[in-house]
Design a protein around this motif. Structure first.
Motif, mmCIF file in Angstrom:
data_model
loop_
_atom_site.group_PDB
_atom_site.id
_atom_site.type_symbol
_atom_site.label_atom_id
_atom_site.label_comp_id
_atom_site.label_asym_id
_atom_site.label_seq_id
_atom_site.Cartn_x
_atom_site.Cartn_y
_atom_site.Cartn_z
ATOM 1 N N PHE A 189 34.769 27.840 33.879
ATOM 2 C CA PHE A 189 34.212 28.318 35.146
ATOM 3 C C PHE A 189 33.076 29.295 34.898
ATOM 4 O O PHE A 189 32.011 29.205 35.513
ATOM 5 C CB PHE A 189 35.293 28.996 35.994
ATOM 6 N N LYS B 217 43.170 23.484 39.870
ATOM 7 C CA LYS B 217 43.398 24.425 40.965
ATOM 8 C C LYS B 217 43.678 25.825 40.426
ATOM 9 O O LYS B 217 43.205 26.825 40.983
ATOM 10 C CB LYS B 217 44.583 23.950 41.819
ATOM 11 N N LYS C 72 40.411 27.462 39.269
ATOM 12 C CA LYS C 72 39.590 27.892 40.404
ATOM 13 C C LYS C 72 40.198 29.122 41.080
ATOM 14 O O LYS C 72 39.472 30.045 41.482
ATOM 15 C CB LYS C 72 39.431 26.739 41.404
ATOM 16 N N LEU C 73 41.527 29.145 41.189
ATOM 17 C CA LEU C 73 42.196 30.289 41.814
ATOM 18 C C LEU C 73 41.996 31.553 40.979
ATOM 19 O O LEU C 73 41.616 32.603 41.507
ATOM 20 C CB LEU C 73 43.693 29.994 41.968
ATOM 21 N N SER D 85 39.690 32.127 38.745
ATOM 22 C CA SER D 85 38.268 32.467 38.665
ATOM 23 C C SER D 85 37.788 33.101 39.969
ATOM 24 O O SER D 85 36.979 34.036 39.952
ATOM 25 C CB SER D 85 37.441 31.216 38.346
ATOM 26 N N PHE D 86 38.292 32.588 41.106
ATOM 27 C CA PHE D 86 37.941 33.186 42.391
ATOM 28 C C PHE D 86 38.435 34.630 42.453
ATOM 29 O O PHE D 86 37.725 35.533 42.911
ATOM 30 C CB PHE D 86 38.545 32.368 43.535
ATOM 31 N N TRP E 55 38.864 36.540 39.940
ATOM 32 C CA TRP E 55 37.995 37.292 39.023
ATOM 33 C C TRP E 55 36.706 37.715 39.724
ATOM 34 O O TRP E 55 36.240 38.851 39.576
ATOM 35 C CB TRP E 55 37.692 36.439 37.804
ATOM 36 N N LEU E 56 36.107 36.801 40.511
ATOM 37 C CA LEU E 56 34.882 37.120 41.237
ATOM 38 C C LEU E 56 35.127 38.210 42.293
ATOM 39 O O LEU E 56 34.287 39.093 42.491
ATOM 40 C CB LEU E 56 34.318 35.872 41.904
ATOM 41 N N ILE E 57 36.263 38.136 42.982
ATOM 42 C CA ILE E 57 36.593 39.160 43.980
ATOM 43 C C ILE E 57 36.692 40.527 43.319
ATOM 44 O O ILE E 57 36.161 41.527 43.818
ATOM 45 C CB ILE E 57 37.922 38.814 44.697
#
Length: 513
Positions: free
Chosen positions: A412, A464, A467-468, A470-471, A473-475
């Motif tokens: 990602f 999934k 993505k969960l 990594s999302f 991590w971005l938050i």
């Protein structure tokens, strides 16, 4: 709120180049070796097993083709940027000067994920090869000392466990890197020659074994297995079929991160504007070809279902190439490969951690992360404290985390950074058409669009869980930016300091060509 889109001026990059404390000791072929050193290892020695079992089966070769094509577009964009901005920081630095601070931060945050998780993945795989090497000499490490807790407990065990070899190899690599880039580059060059020779041996010897058998195509049929669902540890995900091939390309994508690692070393290149683009493209072409050939040989020698970590050969997924020769009855070849892989993976780990430290260095110089990460040892010319902190974190997490989770999260970070570079190089071409470019992407709008579309598509084809995670991590990255980075940014606070003096006093263009 508009201040988060502030851009770092081109003149400030000239100041960075002129005032850099890093030593320029890397030539064209040393940079190419850094690219090959990072690329060959992560994909061939680590992810061929996980990609074949969890995603594509024998069609893993097609996954490498797709990933390679996607990388070509991003690599061309990286090459143009490197010819303009030969500074440490890679995609983070490129975005800061073109798209704005918030995007630069998020890319930098994604690169942290990419390099840190990549380092951990390689450390875990090195542990697998090291354990196999010890077994060849009659030494057996207990499972609780070579396995992360989640995998250990999933196999029906209980009690304490950690991957001790993965922990110690990270610390060993840090001890090399803190001594200086020139010495690390020489060590990397030697290891690259060794493992490229081993890869050529694998391809030639494997082809002879496959086509010398009574039924050479048995493990390749069906080449694209029928789509199914794999359940492991209570978690299920789709595998195989066309979707599995594409998902495989997403999962193995980080294996190509080597050319990105070349750009992180631009601050230490002797002639960065010419040599970095050359090294980026050359390393990618060489390694893509080797990946495709090795994946075909591996899945031809060993059935893809035999890489099941809970199956007949539980360690095969950690050391897939060596086990393929063992299972085929050529243990002597396994010795050669195991030794080459055990040594070769050290250079991958070395380049990944080196690249991570230079990204931290660039972000720290801009005030987005603490200043301790930008302190360069005047004697060795490397950010010693930076490297020690990284080594501590990477070693601990690598010893406690399953390899499959690490690989997906790394992909990602890579895909996200590549997408942003394709956007940023296009923006810079439009806004600053007169900048000197020693390398220019041909048909840039087409190349950039294809790079963006393919990389975004591959992001959506990650698991999934990846993505969960990594999302999340971005938050976390956004929270840290608004609580710390935005407040401490040198550009936000109008404090020009050493990094931004160029805005007040024009500098002569440094002669780096």
């Amino acid at each position: 709120m508009s201040k988060i889109w502030v851009k770092k001026p081109m003149s400030a990059y000239e100041a960075d180049i002129k005032k850099s404390e890093l030593k320029r000791v890397l030539g064209k072929w040393s940079l190419t070796a850094i690219g090959i050193g990072a690329i060959i290892g992560g994909g061939i020695f680590v992810l061929t097993g996980t990609g074949a079992y969890y995603n594509a089966g024998p069609a893993l070769a097609l996954s490498f083709v797709i990933a390679g094509i996607a990388c070509v577009f991003a690599a061309l964009c990286y090459a143009e940027f490197a010819s303009i901005l030969p500074v440490e920081g890679s995609a983070y630095a490129y975005a800061y000067g073109t798209v704005g601070e918030i995007f630069a931060w998020i890319i930098g945050w994604g690169l942290i994920l990419e390099y840190a998780m990549g380092s951990m993945t390689v450390a875990v795989s090195w542990s697998g090869y090291f354990a196999k090497l010890l077994k060849m000499f009659g030494l057996h490490l207990p499972a609780w000392l070579t396995t992360d807790p989640q995998t250990y407990w999933a196999a029906g065990n209980s009690g304490f466990s950690m991957n001790l070899p993965a922990f110690f190899i990270v610390l060993f690599v840090i001890s090399i890197l803190v001594r200086g880039t020139k010495g690390a580059a020489k060590a990397n060059n030697f290891i690259v020659i060794l493992k490229v020779s081993a890869i050529i041996f694998v391809i030639v010897a494997g082809a002879f074994i496959i086509f010398g058998s009574a039924d050479p195509f048995k493990n390749w049929i069906p080449f694209i297995p029928e789509a199914t669902t794999i359940t492991e540890g209570g978690v299920s995900h789709s595998a195989y079929g066309i979707g599995g091939v594409v998902a495989g390309a997403s999962a193995i994508f980080f294996a190509y991160v080597g050319f990105d690692a070349v750009s992180t070393q631009a601050g230490e290149a002797i002639n960065p504007k010419k040599d970095v683009p050359f090294a980026i493209i050359t390393s990618l072409i060489i390694c893509t070809l080797l990946y495709i050939l090795v994946s075909l040989v591996l899945t031809g020698m060993m059935h893809y279902t035999d890489f099941n970590p809970l199956g007949k050969y539980p360690d095969a997924i950690k050391a897939p190439v060596a086990y393929a020769f063992d299972i085929a009855g050529y243990a002597w070849a396994g010795y050669i490969i195991t030794i080459a892989a055990t040594v070769g993976l050290i250079s991958v780990l070395m380049v990944m951690i080196m690249g991570q430290s230079r990204i931290f260095l660039g972000m720290s110089k801009d005030g987005l992360i603490p200043a301790t990460f930008s302190k360069v040892n005047p004697k060795t010319g490397v950010p010693t404290k930076n490297l020690i902190i990284l080594g501590g974190v990477i070693s601990v997490v690598a010893s406690l985390t399953p390899i499959n989770d690490l690989a997906h999260m790394t992909s990602f970070g890579t895909l996200f950074a590549f997408t942003m570079v394709c956007v940023a190089v296009w923006v810079l071409r439009v806004k600053e058409p007169n900048l000197q470019r020693n390398f220019k992407v041909p048909a840039l709008p087409l190349i950039a669009c294809l790079g963006i579309l393919i990389n975004v598509y591959l992001i959506f084809n990650l698991s999934k869980e990846a993505k969960l995670y990594s999302f999340a991590w971005l938050i976390i990255g956004f929270i840290i930016y608004f609580l710390y980075s935005k407040r401490n940014s040198k550009l936000q606070n109008g404090g020009f300091g050493e990094t931004f003096k160029a805005e007040q006093q024009p500098l002569e263009k440094p002669d780096l060509d």
